[in-house]
Design a protein around this motif. Structure first.
Motif, PDB file in Angstrom:
ATOM      1  N   LYS A  59       0.835  -1.191   0.000  1.00 40.29           N
ATOM      2  CA  LYS A  59       0.000   0.000   0.000  1.00 40.29           C
ATOM      3  C   LYS A  59       0.872   1.244   0.000  1.00 40.29           C
ATOM      4  O   LYS A  59       1.941   1.260   0.589  1.00 40.29           O
ATOM      5  CB  LYS A  59      -0.915   0.012   1.226  1.00 40.29           C
ATOM      6  N   GLN A  60       0.398   2.283  -0.653  1.00 41.01           N
ATOM      7  CA  GLN A  60       1.119   3.537  -0.658  1.00 41.01           C
ATOM      8  C   GLN A  60       0.815   4.286   0.628  1.00 41.01           C
ATOM      9  O   GLN A  60      -0.258   4.167   1.195  1.00 41.01           O
ATOM     10  CB  GLN A  60       0.705   4.397  -1.842  1.00 41.01           C
ATOM     11  N   VAL A  61       1.773   5.068   1.068  1.00 43.75           N
ATOM     12  CA  VAL A  61       1.596   5.863   2.268  1.00 43.75           C
ATOM     13  C   VAL A  61       1.072   7.236   1.860  1.00 43.75           C
ATOM     14  O   VAL A  61       1.626   7.880   0.983  1.00 43.75           O
ATOM     15  CB  VAL A  61       2.929   6.008   3.025  1.00 43.75           C
ATOM     16  N   MET A  62      -0.006   7.649   2.477  1.00 45.84           N
ATOM     17  CA  MET A  62      -0.600   8.948   2.184  1.00 45.84           C
ATOM     18  C   MET A  62      -0.238   9.901   3.303  1.00 45.84           C
ATOM     19  O   MET A  62      -0.371   9.565   4.465  1.00 45.84           O
ATOM     20  CB  MET A  62      -2.125   8.802   2.072  1.00 45.84           C
ATOM     21  N   SER A  63       0.245  11.080   2.959  1.00 45.13           N
ATOM     22  CA  SER A  63       0.524  12.063   3.987  1.00 45.13           C
ATOM     23  C   SER A  63      -0.386  13.263   3.773  1.00 45.13           C
ATOM     24  O   SER A  63      -0.601  13.700   2.646  1.00 45.13           O
ATOM     25  CB  SER A  63       1.994  12.493   3.962  1.00 45.13           C
TER      26      SER A  63
ATOM     27  N   GLY B 281      -2.801  19.500  10.547  1.00 50.75           N
ATOM     28  CA  GLY B 281      -4.177  19.714  10.991  1.00 50.75           C
ATOM     29  C   GLY B 281      -5.196  18.841  10.278  1.00 50.75           C
ATOM     30  O   GLY B 281      -6.390  18.966  10.492  1.00 50.75           O
ATOM     31  N   THR B 282      -4.712  17.930   9.424  1.00 51.48           N
ATOM     32  CA  THR B 282      -5.616  17.007   8.738  1.00 51.48           C
ATOM     33  C   THR B 282      -5.117  15.585   8.909  1.00 51.48           C
ATOM     34  O   THR B 282      -3.943  15.352   9.182  1.00 51.48           O
ATOM     35  CB  THR B 282      -5.732  17.342   7.235  1.00 51.48           C
TER      36      THR B 282
ATOM     37  N   SER C 106      -9.575  10.665   1.393  1.00 52.76           N
ATOM     38  CA  SER C 106      -9.053  12.028   1.301  1.00 52.76           C
ATOM     39  C   SER C 106      -8.626  12.504   2.685  1.00 52.76           C
ATOM     40  O   SER C 106      -8.919  11.881   3.692  1.00 52.76           O
ATOM     41  CB  SER C 106     -10.116  12.971   0.736  1.00 52.76           C
ATOM     42  N   CYS C 107      -7.934  13.650   2.706  1.00 51.20           N
ATOM     43  CA  CYS C 107      -7.533  14.260   3.974  1.00 51.20           C
ATOM     44  C   CYS C 107      -8.710  15.063   4.509  1.00 51.20           C
ATOM     45  O   CYS C 107      -9.370  15.782   3.765  1.00 51.20           O
ATOM     46  CB  CYS C 107      -6.340  15.174   3.765  1.00 51.20           C
TER      47      CYS C 107
END
Length: 54
Positions: free
Chosen positions: A30-34, A38-39, A47-48
């Motif tokens: 899995k890809q890491v989402m940053s 504050g989100t 989504s963020c």
């Protein structure tokens, strides 16, 4: 002569598949989402979203 051609074709096909194997779509993690400050990542909406504290 036909046997040499057939063997060469098999070797080239398997060699190409072996080299492409690790880069194929199969087995990717899995890809890491940053998200921004504050989100946080919301898996449901993909989504963020703003970080809320209660």
């Amino acid at each position: 002569m036909k046997l040499k051609i057939a063997i060469a074709a098999v070797v080239m096909t398997l060699g190409t598949a072996a080299l492409a194997g690790p880069g194929c779509g199969l087995g990717h993690g899995k890809q890491v989402m940053s998200c921004g400050e504050g989100t946080v990542w919301d898996a449901q909406s993909q989504s963020c979203v703003p970080l809320t504290t209660s």
